[in-house]
Motif scaffolding. Structure first.
Motif, short mmCIF file in Angstrom:
data_model
loop_
_atom_site.label_atom_id
_atom_site.label_comp_id
_atom_site.label_asym_id
_atom_site.label_seq_id
_atom_site.Cartn_x
_atom_site.Cartn_y
_atom_site.Cartn_z
N SER A 154 69.43 101.69 89.03
CA SER A 154 68.56 100.84 88.21
C SER A 154 69.39 100.02 87.59
N HIS A 155 68.53 98.69 87.06
CA HIS A 155 69.03 97.57 86.51
C HIS A 155 70.63 97.19 87.42
N ALA A 156 70.17 96.60 88.35
CA ALA A 156 70.94 95.80 88.96
C ALA A 156 70.81 93.79 89.08
N THR A 157 71.35 93.88 88.00
CA THR A 157 71.17 92.39 88.21
C THR A 157 72.22 92.40 86.71
N LEU A 181 83.73 79.08 93.24
CA LEU A 181 83.02 78.15 91.51
C LEU A 181 82.58 76.94 91.62
N ASN A 182 82.28 76.68 93.19
CA ASN A 182 81.42 74.64 93.42
C ASN A 182 79.92 75.55 94.35
N ASP A 183 80.01 76.82 94.53
CA ASP A 183 79.17 76.97 95.31
C ASP A 183 77.46 76.25 95.11
N ASN A 184 76.79 75.74 95.13
CA ASN A 184 75.69 75.26 94.69
C ASN A 184 74.15 76.66 94.67
N PHE A 185 74.70 76.98 95.38
CA PHE A 185 73.84 77.74 94.80
C PHE A 185 73.60 79.59 94.34
N GLU A 186 74.92 79.90 94.19
CA GLU A 186 75.61 81.48 93.51
C GLU A 186 74.86 81.41 92.08
N TRP A 187 74.87 80.55 90.81
CA TRP A 187 74.27 81.01 89.89
C TRP A 187 73.13 80.42 89.78
N LEU A 205 69.84 84.13 88.54
CA LEU A 205 69.54 84.03 87.58
C LEU A 205 68.10 84.23 88.08
N ALA A 206 67.57 84.43 88.95
CA ALA A 206 66.39 84.80 90.10
C ALA A 206 66.09 86.10 89.71
N ASP A 207 67.17 86.94 90.34
CA ASP A 207 67.35 88.09 90.33
C ASP A 207 67.57 88.63 89.12
N GLY A 208 67.03 87.89 87.81
CA GLY A 208 67.33 88.35 86.85
C GLY A 208 68.57 88.88 85.96
N GLY A 209 69.56 88.19 86.18
CA GLY A 209 71.15 88.14 85.13
C GLY A 209 70.75 87.18 84.53
N ARG A 210 71.42 86.97 83.53
CA ARG A 210 71.67 86.03 81.91
C ARG A 210 72.76 85.95 81.53
N GLY A 211 73.08 84.68 80.91
CA GLY A 211 74.23 84.24 80.15
C GLY A 211 74.72 83.09 81.07
N ARG A 212 76.03 82.25 80.89
CA ARG A 212 76.15 81.26 80.85
C ARG A 212 77.50 82.11 82.36
N MET A 213 77.37 80.15 83.19
CA MET A 213 77.65 80.33 84.17
C MET A 213 79.31 80.56 83.72
N PRO A 214 80.95 80.32 84.81
CA PRO A 214 81.91 80.13 84.20
C PRO A 214 82.78 78.58 84.38
N PRO A 215 83.05 78.54 82.98
CA PRO A 215 83.14 77.04 83.05
C PRO A 215 84.41 76.73 84.10
N THR A 216 84.11 75.12 84.53
CA THR A 216 84.30 74.45 85.50
C THR A 216 85.78 73.76 84.78
N SER A 217 86.28 73.89 83.95
CA SER A 217 87.52 72.92 83.59
C SER A 217 87.77 73.54 82.41
N GLY A 218 89.04 73.45 82.22
CA GLY A 218 89.57 74.10 81.06
C GLY A 218 90.15 75.18 81.41
N PRO A 219 91.07 75.72 80.67
CA PRO A 219 92.32 76.60 80.44
C PRO A 219 91.24 77.94 81.64
N ARG A 220 89.77 78.73 80.86
CA ARG A 220 89.72 79.22 81.19
C ARG A 220 88.11 78.73 83.06
N ARG A 221 89.44 77.88 83.44
CA ARG A 221 88.02 77.97 84.53
C ARG A 221 87.73 79.00 85.48
N GLY A 222 87.28 79.22 85.97
CA GLY A 222 86.63 79.42 86.71
C GLY A 222 86.11 81.34 86.19
#
Length: 275
Positions: free
Chosen positions: A14-17, A179-185, A189-206
């Motif tokens: 259950s809740h496979a998102t 990180l640069n996959d144009n479809f993953e994020w 979301l389409a599968d019901g996920g939510r939240g922020r995608m990983p940062p693409t710059s900075g010390p926590r990139r990815g």
């Protein structure tokens, strides 16, 4: 290898998102502990999630088939090390597709996952520090696992230890999220996920934290760039032979998609001393 485990049957989890959370200022050792607890909590349902969530199942089957084919190309394969083997289901499937029928040593920190893998016939050690220096493997794998290492130092250490454990001309295969996959994020979301995608710059990139919707336990995951993972593999003294895109969020399981359209699949060889 043992037969099918009872965790392979039943209804989909259950809740496979997932929901995705910023990493913030958590230290790397804290991130590793979070991931260990997460995978212990997921162990009972993990196999069903792998096999019955369609995108994931198609991706894993394609990568497993690719790994088995690469192993068949080796002159011989008596021993495989699988870093982050989880429940050992994938290793069992890969071995069944090869004529070599190699022995598998799994590396797994999550105790519940390790016990399931042992029931499947794997020998399981908690880290590469427990690997005997006098032994060598024909192939080392890090499938769906390398992304959970919390920092660049631990990634370098694991790759160095895996490369050290390989015989000359031995094979390494790993896959990572891109990180640069144009479809993953969008697919999450389409599968019901939510939240922020990983940062693409900075010390926590990815970097991101994630958990299944409705669950408490959280795990760490790092999204790589193509150049990032290629450099890490080469710095470990290995020679890249394949650098492939594999559809995950889009065209799941299609190997050879553009490198900005899927996960990153890497194969590399340890040079022989005569090269």
């Amino acid at each position: 290898m043992a037969g099918r485990d009872h965790h392979d049957t039943g209804t989909p989890p259950s809740h496979a998102t997932y929901e995705y959370l910023p990493v913030g200022d958590l230290p790397s050792d804290g991130l590793q502990e979070l991931s260990d607890a997460y995978f212990d909590s997921e162990a009972a349902e993990y196999d069903r999630f792998d096999t019955q969530v369609q995108r994931r199942s198609q991706y894993l089957k394609a990568v497993n088939t690719y790994v088995a084919r690469k192993i068949q190309e080796l002159p011989t394969c008596h021993l495989i090390i699988s870093f982050g083997c989880g429940t050992g289901r994938r290793e069992q499937e890969i071995v069944a597709m090869t004529p070599h029928r190699p022995r598998v040593v799994g590396v797994e920190r999550a105790a519940t996952m390790a016990r399931i893998a042992e029931r499947r016939g794997l020998t399981v050690i908690p880290s590469m520090r427990h690997w005997p220096e006098t032994s060598t493997a024909d192939c080392v794998l890090a499938l769906y696992s390398f992304v959970h290492l919390p920092d660049v130092e631990s990634r370098k250490e694991v790759l160095r230890s895996l490369a050290s454990a390989l015989r000359p001309d031995g094979l390494l295969i790993l896959d990572v999220f891109n990180l640069n996959d144009n479809f993953e994020w969008a697919s999450k979301l389409a599968d019901g996920g939510r939240g922020r995608m990983p940062p693409t710059s900075g010390p926590r990139r990815g970097d991101t934290l994630y958990r299944r919707v409705g669950h408490r336990e959280v795990s760490f995951m790092h999204y790589f760039t193509v150049s990032e993972i290629a450099v890490l593999v080469e710095e470990a003294g290995l020679v890249l032979t394949d650098l492939l895109g594999v559809g995950h969020g889009n065209s799941p399981g299609q190997i050879g998609v553009p490198l900005d359209a899927g996960c990153i699949l890497v194969a590399a060889i340890k040079p022989s001393t005569s090269h």
